[in-house]
Design a protein around this motif. Structure first.
Motif, PDB file in Angstrom:
ATOM      1  N   ASP A 184      -1.378 -10.373 -14.687  1.00 37.65           N
ATOM      2  CA  ASP A 184      -1.829  -9.292 -15.572  1.00 37.65           C
ATOM      3  C   ASP A 184      -0.762  -8.218 -15.762  1.00 37.65           C
ATOM      4  OD1 ASP A 184      -4.337 -10.505 -15.789  1.00 37.65           O
ATOM      5  OD2 ASP A 184      -5.088  -9.463 -13.999  1.00 37.65           O
ATOM      6  N   PHE A 185       0.302  -8.286 -14.957  1.00 34.91           N
ATOM      7  CA  PHE A 185       1.335  -7.248 -14.991  1.00 34.91           C
ATOM      8  C   PHE A 185       2.639  -7.833 -15.522  1.00 34.91           C
ATOM      9  CE2 PHE A 185      -1.724  -5.697 -11.977  1.00 34.91           C
ATOM     10  CZ  PHE A 185      -1.716  -4.306 -12.144  1.00 34.91           C
ATOM     11  N   ASN A 186       3.076  -7.332 -16.673  1.00 37.89           N
ATOM     12  CA  ASN A 186       4.310  -7.814 -17.293  1.00 37.89           C
ATOM     13  C   ASN A 186       5.251  -6.694 -17.705  1.00 37.89           C
ATOM     14  OD1 ASN A 186       3.751 -10.815 -17.428  1.00 37.89           O
ATOM     15  ND2 ASN A 186       1.947 -10.006 -18.494  1.00 37.89           N
ATOM     16  N   ASN A 187       4.770  -5.456 -17.708  1.00 36.85           N
ATOM     17  CA  ASN A 187       5.600  -4.323 -18.095  1.00 36.85           C
ATOM     18  C   ASN A 187       5.025  -3.060 -17.487  1.00 36.85           C
ATOM     19  OD1 ASN A 187       7.619  -2.788 -19.440  1.00 36.85           O
ATOM     20  ND2 ASN A 187       7.516  -4.150 -21.215  1.00 36.85           N
ATOM     21  N   ILE A 188       5.754  -1.982 -17.603  1.00 34.45           N
ATOM     22  CA  ILE A 188       5.336  -0.739 -16.950  1.00 34.45           C
ATOM     23  C   ILE A 188       4.037  -0.206 -17.523  1.00 34.45           C
ATOM     24  CG2 ILE A 188       6.598   0.877 -18.442  1.00 34.45           C
ATOM     25  CD1 ILE A 188       6.486   0.925 -14.555  1.00 34.45           C
ATOM     26  N   ASP A 189       3.767  -0.467 -18.793  1.00 29.28           N
ATOM     27  CA  ASP A 189       2.512   0.006 -19.401  1.00 29.28           C
ATOM     28  C   ASP A 189       1.303  -0.663 -18.768  1.00 29.28           C
ATOM     29  OD1 ASP A 189       3.780   1.773 -21.079  1.00 29.28           O
ATOM     30  OD2 ASP A 189       3.869   0.392 -22.773  1.00 29.28           O
ATOM     31  N   ASP A 190       1.469  -1.880 -18.256  1.00 28.73           N
ATOM     32  CA  ASP A 190       0.360  -2.551 -17.578  1.00 28.73           C
ATOM     33  C   ASP A 190      -0.004  -1.825 -16.293  1.00 28.73           C
ATOM     34  OD1 ASP A 190       0.205  -4.589 -19.534  1.00 28.73           O
ATOM     35  OD2 ASP A 190       1.842  -5.681 -18.549  1.00 28.73           O
ATOM     36  N   VAL A 191       0.984  -1.239 -15.624  1.00 33.53           N
ATOM     37  CA  VAL A 191       0.703  -0.467 -14.413  1.00 33.53           C
ATOM     38  C   VAL A 191      -0.102   0.780 -14.778  1.00 33.53           C
ATOM     39  CG1 VAL A 191       1.685   0.620 -12.369  1.00 33.53           C
ATOM     40  CG2 VAL A 191       2.876  -1.298 -13.441  1.00 33.53           C
ATOM     41  N   LYS A 192       0.297   1.438 -15.854  1.00 35.33           N
ATOM     42  CA  LYS A 192      -0.433   2.622 -16.298  1.00 35.33           C
ATOM     43  C   LYS A 192      -1.881   2.287 -16.625  1.00 35.33           C
ATOM     44  CE  LYS A 192       3.756   4.583 -18.401  1.00 35.33           C
ATOM     45  NZ  LYS A 192       4.432   4.944 -19.679  1.00 35.33           N
ATOM     46  N   ARG A 193      -2.078   1.125 -17.234  1.00 36.78           N
ATOM     47  CA  ARG A 193      -3.414   0.733 -17.691  1.00 36.78           C
ATOM     48  C   ARG A 193      -4.299   0.210 -16.567  1.00 36.78           C
ATOM     49  NH1 ARG A 193      -5.040  -4.300 -19.515  1.00 36.78           N
ATOM     50  NH2 ARG A 193      -2.858  -5.012 -19.412  1.00 36.78           N
ATOM     51  N   LEU A 194      -3.736  -0.591 -15.685  1.00 36.38           N
ATOM     52  CA  LEU A 194      -4.536  -1.277 -14.675  1.00 36.38           C
ATOM     53  C   LEU A 194      -4.566  -0.578 -13.319  1.00 36.38           C
ATOM     54  CD1 LEU A 194      -3.387  -4.918 -15.522  1.00 36.38           C
ATOM     55  CD2 LEU A 194      -5.565  -3.840 -16.111  1.00 36.38           C
ATOM     56  N   LYS A 195      -3.583   0.269 -13.074  1.00 42.84           N
ATOM     57  CA  LYS A 195      -3.559   1.044 -11.824  1.00 42.84           C
ATOM     58  C   LYS A 195      -3.363   2.517 -12.171  1.00 42.84           C
ATOM     59  CE  LYS A 195      -1.884  -2.615  -8.727  1.00 42.84           C
ATOM     60  NZ  LYS A 195      -2.923  -2.591  -7.676  1.00 42.84           N
ATOM     61  N   PRO A 196      -4.356   3.111 -12.841  1.00 41.92           N
ATOM     62  CA  PRO A 196      -4.201   4.503 -13.292  1.00 41.92           C
ATOM     63  C   PRO A 196      -3.924   5.451 -12.133  1.00 41.92           C
ATOM     64  CG  PRO A 196      -6.505   3.796 -13.417  1.00 41.92           C
ATOM     65  CD  PRO A 196      -5.691   2.563 -13.153  1.00 41.92           C
ATOM     66  N   GLY A 197      -2.916   6.288 -12.336  1.00 37.06           N
ATOM     67  CA  GLY A 197      -2.546   7.276 -11.323  1.00 37.06           C
ATOM     68  C   GLY A 197      -1.464   6.817 -10.368  1.00 37.06           C
TER      69      GLY A 197
END
Length: 285
Positions: A169-182
């Motif tokens: 589910d994680f392929n770029n930095i925006d995925d971290v923002k979306r899936l692991k908020p904060g």
């Protein structure tokens, strides 16, 4: 890749040097012998875990020691521990480094305006597993943060362990923002303030503390690999760094397996009872 634990004394402390062995039981350098790539075609990298998540001991690859074992950092004669900076407990990711990389202190980065910090490039693994110290993992690069630490460029590459159930589910930095908020905001806060309890000022960042994306981060890792190639081939000045290795055949620093074993034996402390060493190791992650 298994570890070999060897004790030695420094003043009143017992240090545990974590020497790494390969699959054949031969001692190797985590800095120079573990390949940078797990899968070059897919840009999957190896990473050495130095500090497991939630722990405080400042363990690191000993870049100036033969075979570069993992050891606890020492400041002013004392073992170094990172303070708990509210609301964080220890390191908030599995923290480590990508092997066969080097942030060249003689190279001024065009983006940060600062030279490298003379270490392998750092990683922050955001996966769910709490890894073990010295564990070699395969990671997917997601982005990077440009920390300016006491005037030096100190990249912090955000990665995820490819064995994590959520890695797909994680392929770029925006995925971290979306899936692991904060999580990214906490990362900036941690790096900004973690030295303040030691009486140092807050750290600064390039790019106003914004994270750069996957492609930028991968290119940054690859550039530090090129710097390492110059280091290991003696085209760059190693200074105090120890480039002893067992696998880079065209390196003037390459040694035999017997030479590597002799290094480990020379560090061993024969006057420290093995029973006490095993008891001490039982408390280590």
């Amino acid at each position: 890749i298994p570890l070999c634990f060897v004790s030695h004394r420094y003043k009143r402390y017992i240090f545990i040097a974590h020497f790494i062995e390969n699959a054949d039981g031969k001692y190797i350098s985590p800095f120079h012998d573990v390949p940078i790539y797990a899968n070059e075609a897919d840009n999957i990298f190896h990473a050495i875990v130095e500090v497991p998540r939630w722990t405080n001991a400042k363990m690191e690859i000993a870049t100036k020691d033969p075979l570069n074992p993992l050891k606890q950092d020492v400041k002013k004669g004392n073992l170094r521990y990172v303070a708990n900076v509210f609301p964080h407990k220890g390191y908030i990711w599995n923290y480590g480094a990508i092997p066969q990389t080097w942030e060249d202190p003689g190279h001024k980065d065009s983006d940060t305006g600062c030279c490298g910090d003379n270490d392998p490039i750092d990683i922050c693994d955001i996966g769910n597993k709490v890894c073990s110290r010295g564990e070699v993992i395969k990671v997917k690069v997601l982005g990077t943060l440009a920390l300016i630490d006491e005037g030096e460029t100190d990249w912090k590459v955000i990665v995820i362990n490819t064995e994590d159930p959520e890695a797909g589910d994680f392929n770029n930095i925006d995925d971290v923002k979306r899936l692991k908020p904060g999580y990214l905001e906490a990362t900036v806060d941690w790096f900004r303030r973690y030295k303040v309890p030691d009486g140092k000022p807050e750290n600064q960042f390039a790019f106003n503390g914004d994270f750069k994306d996957r492609d930028f981060a991968i290119q940054t890792v690859k550039s530090t690999h090129e710097f390492w190639k110059a280091l290991i081939s003696k085209k760059s000045n190693a200074g105090e760094l120890n480039c002893m290795n067992t696998s880079v055949s065209d390196s003037p620093f390459c040694c035999s397996a017997a030479d590597a074993e002799a290094v480990v034996k020379s560090v061993s402390s024969s006057n420290f009872p093995m029973s006490q060493l095993k008891e001490l190791l039982s408390f280590l992650p």
